[in-house]
Design an enzyme around this catalytic site. Sequence first.
Site, mmCIF file in Angstrom:
data_model
loop_
_atom_site.group_PDB
_atom_site.id
_atom_site.type_symbol
_atom_site.label_atom_id
_atom_site.label_comp_id
_atom_site.label_asym_id
_atom_site.label_seq_id
_atom_site.Cartn_x
_atom_site.Cartn_y
_atom_site.Cartn_z
ATOM 1 N N GLY A 70 17.249 -32.581 135.550
ATOM 2 C CA GLY A 70 16.430 -33.810 135.910
ATOM 3 C C GLY A 70 16.820 -35.064 134.673
ATOM 4 O O GLY A 70 17.010 -34.853 133.763
ATOM 5 N N GLY A 71 16.697 -36.121 135.126
ATOM 6 C CA GLY A 71 16.512 -37.365 134.524
ATOM 7 C C GLY A 71 17.698 -38.281 135.100
ATOM 8 O O GLY A 71 18.309 -38.216 136.275
ATOM 9 N N TYR A 134 23.418 -44.502 128.948
ATOM 10 C CA TYR A 134 23.601 -42.892 129.573
ATOM 11 C C TYR A 134 23.939 -41.933 128.600
ATOM 12 O O TYR A 134 23.476 -40.914 128.294
ATOM 13 C CB TYR A 134 23.706 -42.977 130.792
ATOM 14 C CG TYR A 134 24.136 -41.761 131.425
ATOM 15 C CD1 TYR A 134 23.210 -40.847 131.539
ATOM 16 C CD2 TYR A 134 25.586 -41.097 131.496
ATOM 17 C CE1 TYR A 134 23.495 -39.414 132.230
ATOM 18 C CE2 TYR A 134 26.031 -39.809 132.198
ATOM 19 C CZ TYR A 134 24.568 -39.212 132.394
ATOM 20 O OH TYR A 134 25.043 -37.810 132.883
ATOM 21 N N CYS A 164 30.847 -32.751 138.465
ATOM 22 C CA CYS A 164 30.612 -31.598 139.206
ATOM 23 C C CYS A 164 30.113 -31.934 140.870
ATOM 24 O O CYS A 164 29.206 -32.429 140.972
ATOM 25 C CB CYS A 164 29.375 -30.615 138.696
ATOM 26 S SG CYS A 164 29.250 -29.026 139.581
#
Length: 263
Positions: A70-71, A134, A164
């Site tokens: 998450g995030g 980020y 991915c």
Amino acid sequence: MKRLLITGAAGNLGKLARARLGHLAEVLRLSDIAEMAPAAANEEVVQCDLSDAAAVMDLVKDCDAILHLGGVSVERSWDLIQAGNITGVYNLYEAARAHGHPRIFFATSNHTIGYYRQDQVLDVTDPMKPDGLYGVSKCFGEAMASLYHSKFGQETALIRIGSCFEKPRDRRMMATWMSPDDFVHLVECVFRVPMLGCPVIWGVSDNDACWWDTSTAKLIGWRAKDNSEVYRDEIEAAEACPAPDAPQSVYQGGMFTAEPIHK
Ligand code: NAI
Ligand code: 15L
């Protein structure tokens, strides 16, 4: 294990994990700030903002392991990144400390080192060189994991994921791609290895094009099997070769290095 918490369960990798990793635990506890599909028989669905400390404390209770996906996953404004990836990570590690140190798979990123050039081969001891806010937030996550390991013995696999997706999407991803199958096996290895510690491992397939020394993967018995090379003709036909001095040709972080500071 009895219960595996998956954060970011509404996202790209979260959905993949939900579909393919149910065998790891009797119950999957699925969480995201966004809405998720209703719970199946062996699932619990908990909508939760990672920046809400009390909610995260409840979320982690009774979990044996955490797949932390998450995030914020791309370059965004500081407010969003701070909530999900700074405050959210602090809340997660504090909750893990309060609830018996469930092992954590932490999805960190190649954007911790995105300003290295593509002609350099890195190992996990090279200093970080983030390519945006980020990337900085993922450096913070790696530092939190290291701190909680040294101070409290909290185990974390710091998986620096390349890219991915079902298949590589551009020429840069010929070097950074990790296949969904390799990701699934990687998560299995992280949660099955008897002793983990806090290793940094590149989350990348066995691509011919390679910028990273992947030797730490053997610490958890993981060996990637797929290779982006099978997509080379398709990728090169779809994308003209970028100029040699373009960010996507020069830097490992590609176009992230060209992002502004978002307001
Ligand atoms: P994604 O953006 O599809 O999923 C992330 C999820 O986190 C989203 O569903 C979002 O709603 C949720 N989220 C965002 N802020 C939140 C908050 N404050 N509280 C709770 N949930 C929040 O990203 P993806 O591709 O699934 O990636 C998963 C993780 O892996 C991310 O942490 C990302 O940074 C990392 N990663 C992914 C890579 C990839 O190629 N997919 C590459 C490198 C790292
Ligand atoms: C990441 O960290 C992102 O989460 C993902 O969406 C991709 O952009 C990936 O890196 C990448 O570098 O390709």
